[in-house]
Design an enzyme around this catalytic site. Structure first.
Site, short mmCIF file in Angstrom:
data_model
loop_
_atom_site.label_atom_id
_atom_site.label_comp_id
_atom_site.label_asym_id
_atom_site.label_seq_id
_atom_site.Cartn_x
_atom_site.Cartn_y
_atom_site.Cartn_z
N HIS A 217 59.59 -17.57 -26.97
CA HIS A 217 59.38 -16.86 -28.22
C HIS A 217 60.34 -15.69 -28.34
CE1 HIS A 217 55.46 -18.82 -27.38
NE2 HIS A 217 55.58 -19.13 -28.64
N HIS A 406 44.88 -1.50 -36.09
CA HIS A 406 43.50 -1.96 -35.91
C HIS A 406 42.62 -1.60 -37.09
CE1 HIS A 406 40.00 -3.40 -33.80
NE2 HIS A 406 39.39 -2.24 -34.01
N THR A 449 44.61 -10.11 -32.92
CA THR A 449 43.59 -10.39 -31.92
C THR A 449 42.19 -10.08 -32.43
OG1 THR A 449 45.17 -9.92 -30.15
CG2 THR A 449 42.83 -9.85 -29.58
N ARG A 548 48.09 -5.69 -25.79
CA ARG A 548 49.36 -4.99 -25.95
C ARG A 548 49.36 -3.63 -25.25
NH1 ARG A 548 51.44 -6.10 -32.16
NH2 ARG A 548 51.38 -8.37 -32.06
#
Length: 581
Positions: A217, A406, A449, A548
């Site tokens: 990736h 987030h 996520t 992360r």
């Protein structure tokens, strides 16, 4: 770089459309990817293999008799969403269950896992097999943490052949896991790849050096070494795999090994065939000198990384079972060998129906379940209000050792969930269907996520309830426990890793224990919410070990985990909702 583009944001979708137009005899476009042009034979397990775009011929190029039944296709280097995976799997399934196969990357694990939760809630037996062949990405004793690279091809080839030969779902899953355990790969890169529309590669390798242990990736290698000759590069790859081969041989054939292996020399995009053949000449010599017999070698481009300059070597330890399936005929757009595929797929009729998300009717529901669904909508609306009010705070916490999104993700996810829940309720939905649809919308709207985890949580909670009756307090408690179990199962985190699970795990334990002791669900929810919030605050003293933030783990100390904090907030909403009921 990529020379031929219209709009970079449309590149992946337009590439899939062109691929389908080029291979109408093999594939049909569906929401999220492609499936075989012919139906899956009744009762045959469906092998659904996928990942991000930019790796052609992986993964859409491997759809056809003897290999995959469908392939969800994400954006460039991005996991397909759970809804894409779900839609492709629904179109591929024909009563035999589904195996979801992908390389072992965090985004794929979460989104394929969320799709599996939804498929299971719909009554489709679904198994997950993540390929873990990259020896550079983790120690041998932690095999299941390794990435999947070019080993995807032999694992899915062997599994597809076993299915064509008559394996049921249990047998196909067993063989897939054996094939993964038998497969090891190592790669090197000479320069990075460039995303469509970008002017510079994702990374550069210094002239005269190479990165050893690349990802697919755009990740650079795990270490840099001087660039040698073709033979020296071949020796490095062979030596790296031979060092692990005895342990793999012992695991695959503990009673004794024949020394037979499959081999794949894979170009990543810029290293072309003549160069690969020069390297293969030396690889073949070295493997023969090591006493290995190579069975049906493959040299070419199989799992690419756009225009990355690099190559990888894959070995698969074969026994009689694995070799038989490795040599079996296969007929896909990008891999055809062994003559015609003789089996159920050859006689399957053309596909006459396409499943599309949202196209299915809402199941009939009992009045009591519909009334409960209306109450659950009020809860999801509480979630949305809370996340909107705390968006900035959650973003600030996340920015300290993460990417700062987030708060935005939680706001978008809850907004999508509310819209889907309202639409379901307007259509007469019961509580099970409402939660499943809200979970899918949360994951799709939020991304990332947290979107995958919260989507799976709502979906698992819905799966524990029924459209046919109102849930009891015990049913609701079990559904909340199922939601946390889904987060743990998909995310793989443990308390202490500084993730949502640091709040979710003690929440579930407290809820179960308090409810079991006195049967008062509202009181149990209040106590569990306090427990979750205290646990979330305590994550400030932890160093991140997953996600992360792991890369900046020490920087995260002194700040609570944003996922744990938001979980505590919504746990308080659940407690308030019980009191309002």
């Amino acid at each position: 770089m990529t020379y031929l583009i219209n709009d970079a944001s449309d590149f992946a979708a337009e590439a899939v459309a062109g691929f389908v137009a080029a291979h109408p005899e093999h594939v049909t476009a569906v929401h999220g990817g492609v499936v075989r042009a012919r139906q899956t034979p009744p009762g045959q397990p469906a092998l659904v293999i996928g990942g991000g775009s930019g790796h052609y011929p992986a993964f859409a190029g491997w759809v056809g008799p003897g290999m995959g039944h469908g392939a969800p296709c994400g954006n460039i280097f991005a996991s397909p969403s759970a809804s894409q995976v779900h839609a492709v799997a629904r179109n591929a399934d024909n009563g035999g269950g589904v195996i979801l196969g992908f390389g072992n990357y965090a985004g794929d694990v979460l989104h394929f896992g969320a799709a599996a939760e939804k498929l299971r809630a719909e009554g489709i037996d679904t198994r997950i097999v993540a390929v873990t062949d990259d020896v550079a990405s983790g120690p041998a004793e932690q095999r299941r943490t390794r990435r999947g690279i070019a080993g995807d091809l032999p694992v899915f080839k062997i599994t597809g052949a076993a299915i064509e030969a008559g394996a049921d779902l249990d047998e196909a899953e067993r063989i897939a896991r054996r094939a993964d355990s038998a497969t090891i790969s190592l790669g090197v890169a000479f320069d990075g790849c460039t995303l469509p529309g970008a002017q510079e590669p994702l990374f550069h390798v210094e002239p005269g050096t190479m990165g050893v242990g690349l990802g697919i990736h755009g990740e650079p290698g795990v270490e840099d070494r001087a660039l040698g000759t073709a033979d020296e590069v071949a020796d490095l790859l062979v030596d790296g795999l031979l060092a692990e081969l005895p342990a793999v041989q012992a695991a695959v054939a503990p009673a004794g090994h024949s020394g037979r292996v499959a081999m794949l020399l894979n170009g990543l995009g810029t290293v072309k065939y003549e160069e690969l053949f020069v390297v293969h000449r030396r690889v073949a010599e070295r493997l023969a000198d090591a006493g290995l017999t190579v069975v049906r070698p493959e040299v070419g481009e199989f799992v690419t990384s756009l225009d990355m300059a690099g190559l990888s070597l894959t070995l698969v330890v074969l026994d009689e079972e694995l070799e038989r399936h490795w040599l079996a005929p296969v007929d896909t757009p990008a891999l055809r060998r062994g003559g015609a595929v003789v089996g159920p797929s050859a006689q399957a009729p053309a596909r006459d129906e396409i499943y599309a998300p949202g196209a299915e009717a809402i199941p009939e529901a009992a009045e009591a379940s519909r009334a409960c669904a209306a109450q659950v909508l009020r809860l999801v609306e509480r979630f949305e209000a809370t996340c909107a009010a705390h968006e900035e705070e959650l973003g600030r916490i996340d920015a300290i050792a993460g990417d700062g999104d987030h708060g935005q993700g939680m706001r978008l996810g809850t907004r999508g969930a509310v819209a889907a829940a309202q639409e379901a309720l307007d259509g007469g939905s019961g509580v099970r269907t409402l939660l499943v649809r809200a979970g899918s919308a949360w994951a799709e709207s939020a991304g990332g996520t947290s979107g995958a985890l919260w989507g799976a949580a709502l979906t698992a909670a819905g799966g524990a309830l029924s459209d046919d009756a109102a849930p009891t307090d015990a049913d609701i408690a079990a559904a909340l426990g199922a939601a946390v179990d889904a987060v743990a199962r998909l995310g793989g985190a443990q308390p202490g890793d500084k993730t949502m699970m640091d709040a979710a795990a003690p929440y579930a334990r407290s809820l179960a224990a308090t409810f079991h002791a006195d049967g008062d669900l509202a009181a149990a929810a209040r106590q569990a919410a306090r427990t979750a919030q205290q646990a979330a605050e305590a994550t400030a003293e932890l160093t991140a070990r997953l996600g992360r933030s792991r890369v900046l783990g020490e920087k995260s100390r002194g700040t609570p985990d944003p996922g744990a904090v938001s979980f505590g907030m919504l746990a308080a909403d659940v407690a308030s909702w019980f009191e309002a009921r």
